[in-house]
Scaffold this motif. Sequence first.
Motif: not given
Length: 434
Positions: A93-96, A128-134, A233-236, A380-384
């Motif tokens: 997820y971090a790479a995405v 987030a979309f990549g984490a839900v649907v890669s 819910a997870f995407f949100g 995700a926020t920390t890396l961004a």
Amino acid sequence: MTTSGIPTAPGALPLVGHAPRMLRDPLRFVAGLAAHGDLVQVRPGTSRVVVVCRPDLVREVLLDDGRFVPGGRPHAGPGAAGPAFDASRMPGYAAVMTEHVERVTGRWKDGRIVDVAAEARDIAAGAAFGAVVSGGASRAAARRCVRDARMVLDGAYRRTFPPVPPVRPPTPGGVRRAAAHRRLRQAVKGFTDAYRAEGADRGDLLSVLAGVHDGGENEAPRTDGEIADQALAFFGAGWGTTAGTLAWALHLLAGRPDVQRRLHLEADAVLDGGGAAFEHLPHLEVTGRIVTETLRMYPPLWLLTRTVSADTELGGHLLRAGTDLVCSPYLVHRREDLYPDPGRFDPDRWTADRERPGDAYLAFGAGSRRCAGDAFAVTATTLALASIAARWRLLPVRGGTPRARAAGTISPEGLRMRTMSRAAVPSRTREGTA
């Protein structure tokens, strides 16, 4: 529903109650309720809800699912799809996330003014979309899903504090949200069918929900509707939280040049001009404290709802079965007795030598319905933020002060900032001008 001993917030009008104030400035209204008692009745229209203001009572409500029944939006707690957010999946997820930071900031130009909230949403939506649907979704399909998901999630505040009776003719906005929800469910069903046909774990949330992840079969197969609700819910949780927190952090840093300087120095030392990766996280201490403090000031789960399941006592008051309760992490995080000078952005609140009320930090809720996407959102926020800080400094501009918009999350509307490439700063003067 409740005993008369619970005070009612002042300022209610006939028929509409507190609805005008709640709609005009919901954050100020909610934060001010603590001054009126530990429990406070609010009238959104002709109905009544009880807002829980005292931190220990808030935790009692959130931790006891027997007496206080969760309700409202689809469950995004850890029991739903915890394997999708375990530690082994975070590097992917971090790479995405890093990929999408590079894509969005790669189009920035030195000295240009950008809509920071929109840029943060673009970054977070892709991640987030990549984490839900890669895989398996075209860019156009991903954009449609993101647009529809935002429309659905933005109606969350009005559903939490309904200012009008629950039975009413459909509004144009409600019709559009219903259509968006139907499109989302159809899209997720198409992705799910493809995943099940393939039968391989792609390392994303949908692999877990569809029952094809490496952990084995589900105890009971989920229906298409359940999968769609969980995915939304997870995407949100991942998108709304990451986008809002990243945008607010960039805005708050502009008002604290000293903190921004420390952020840039850390990014220079840890990243050496490159993008942040998962292995950098333990070394991004300043960045992590900035994210934690931003989440305190603008918690993504700023309103949480519960319903009393049977007559019970809370804070010395009798609550009848069926009483609707609201808990607000935003209210708790703005209490002066818990966080001195709560309106001040101070990441050093979170250093090891500072005392802080750990039980009163509720950015992601608490209990069985604590947001399971919290680790994803913080990572995700920390890396961004670190990746942006390594190459850019964002400066405030005249007329660019944001307005806090409280919907599904608290987002900064109208946040415009000027991008300044840090590559243009000579290395020998970077420390002094970062």
